[in-house]
Design a protein around this motif. Structure first.
Motif, PDB file in Angstrom:
ATOM      1  N   UNK A  33      35.485  31.896  41.348  1.00 55.33           N
ATOM      2  CA  UNK A  33      34.246  32.786  41.059  1.00 55.33           C
ATOM      3  C   UNK A  33      34.370  33.126  42.579  1.00 55.33           C
ATOM      4  N   UNK A  34      35.436  32.411  42.686  1.00 60.07           N
ATOM      5  CA  UNK A  34      35.645  32.991  44.669  1.00 60.07           C
ATOM      6  C   UNK A  34      37.256  33.718  44.314  1.00 60.07           C
ATOM      7  N   UNK A  35      37.961  34.296  43.076  1.00 58.38           N
ATOM      8  CA  UNK A  35      39.648  34.771  43.127  1.00 58.38           C
ATOM      9  C   UNK A  35      39.818  35.558  43.164  1.00 58.38           C
ATOM     10  N   UNK A  36      40.881  36.081  44.164  1.00 63.10           N
ATOM     11  CA  UNK A  36      41.446  37.236  44.379  1.00 63.10           C
ATOM     12  C   UNK A  36      41.209  38.435  43.386  1.00 63.10           C
ATOM     13  N   UNK A  37      40.930  38.925  43.747  1.00 62.39           N
ATOM     14  CA  UNK A  37      40.763  40.600  42.829  1.00 62.39           C
ATOM     15  C   UNK A  37      42.174  40.237  41.953  1.00 62.39           C
ATOM     16  N   UNK A  38      42.225  41.498  40.900  1.00 61.60           N
ATOM     17  CA  UNK A  38      43.351  41.752  39.908  1.00 61.60           C
ATOM     18  C   UNK A  38      44.238  41.144  39.256  1.00 61.60           C
ATOM     19  N   UNK A  39      44.320  39.196  38.985  1.00 60.39           N
ATOM     20  CA  UNK A  39      44.781  38.285  38.493  1.00 60.39           C
ATOM     21  C   UNK A  39      45.109  38.515  37.614  1.00 60.39           C
ATOM     22  N   UNK A  40      46.453  38.423  37.000  1.00 64.32           N
ATOM     23  CA  UNK A  40      46.415  38.547  35.574  1.00 64.32           C
ATOM     24  C   UNK A  40      45.769  37.254  34.873  1.00 64.32           C
ATOM     25  N   UNK A  41      44.748  36.951  35.006  1.00 69.00           N
ATOM     26  CA  UNK A  41      44.687  36.099  34.104  1.00 69.00           C
ATOM     27  C   UNK A  41      43.135  36.275  33.730  1.00 69.00           C
ATOM     28  N   UNK A  42      42.829  36.021  32.018  1.00 63.87           N
ATOM     29  CA  UNK A  42      41.761  36.683  31.703  1.00 63.87           C
ATOM     30  C   UNK A  42      40.126  35.922  31.645  1.00 63.87           C
TER      31      UNK A  42
END
Length: 278
Positions: A138-147
């Motif tokens: 929920x607090x991840x960085x934006x635009x990561x390559x994980x769906x």
């Protein structure tokens, strides 16, 4: 009380009648497993037993361990009821939507009372890992390559196996993120080892790197189908908060740290220095 006499902790049951009159508050003995320390007198023993606070055994699962290693630890754990279910039955009982438990259990030390079921520890570890993953996702960085969170879990397990020092985790994470973004294969040895299973004897040969398994990231694109180990919270955090770099390669320096490179030429020089000793 009779069991205390049998174990020579209490010498004579007649004391029980006396204690019952003088200290009725100490007669509410609760069944369980207690630690009787050297030097305890009868009153100390009864106080301990009356608390109902049973002795806590422990079993430890280290970061980066596999489910197979968890099973070994569970089978060796003292006074822990072994698993009565197969991995598939555990998955069904916990209503898990994945085919393997790998990666889904939080690695740490778990405490238990005598004759607790190992399934309860597995359940606790699963709920803990689920909670940690949900919070970090929920607090991840934006635009990561994980769906999905599960894809992040897969990557975290790879980072866990690749990282010697926690300070390197976010940079290792950046290498894999950079590779995924340009469609470059991950090419990470721990996935090769996991795919080899029992055949791995401590060495990876060239033919192993070329072997097509579901986990060999030298021969497959993107992520393997499942995690390859139980990642720590630190590895999960690094996965979802990679460093901002242009690195595409890294090699172990042999001291727990890694050397990072932006291109193949620089990487090959690092391999010569730290691996081949040139």
């Amino acid at each position: 009380m009779s069991s205390l006499v049998k174990q020579s902790i209490v010498s004579d049951l007649r004391w029980w009648k006396v204690i019952g009159k003088l200290r009725p508050d100490l007669t509410g003995i609760r069944a369980g497993t207690y630690q009787i320390k050297e030097g305890y007198n009868l009153e100390d023993i009864l106080v301990e037993i009356n608390t109902g606070k049973e002795y806590q055994f422990k079993v430890t699962f280290v970061e980066g361990s596999t489910f197979k290693e968890w099973l070994d630890n569970i089978n060796k754990a003292e006074l822990l009821i072994p698993l009565q279910k197969t991995e598939a039955e555990i998955i069904e009982a916990l209503n898990i939507s994945h085919e393997k438990l790998e990666g889904l259990l939080f690695p740490e030390t778990y405490y238990y009372s005598a004759q607790m079921s190992a399934f309860e520890i597995i359940k606790k570890a699963y709920l803990h890992q689920t909670s940690v993953l949900e919070k970090l996702w929920a607090d991840r960085e934006k635009d990561l390559p994980y769906k999905t969170p599960y894809e992040a879990l897969i990557m975290a397990s790879i980072i866990e196996k690749e990282s010697g020092l926690s300070d390197d985790r976010d940079k290792i994470s950046s290498v894999f993120v950079n590779r995924l973004r340009i469609g470059m294969r991950l090419q990470t040895d721990p996935t090769v080892i996991y795919g080899m299973g029992e055949r791995y004897n401590g060495r990876i040969r060239d033919k192993d790197l070329r072997e097509k398994t579901a986990y060999n990231t030298y021969t497959i694109d993107g992520l393997p189908p499942t995690p390859i180990a139980m990642p720590s919270e630190a590895a999960l955090y690094a996965t979802l908060h990679p460093a901002k770099t242009k690195y595409l390669y890294f090699v172990s320096k042999g001291d727990g740290t890694s050397y990072f490179s932006k291109n193949l030429k620089e990487h090959n020089r690092a391999v010569d220095k730290y691996i081949r000793g040139k």
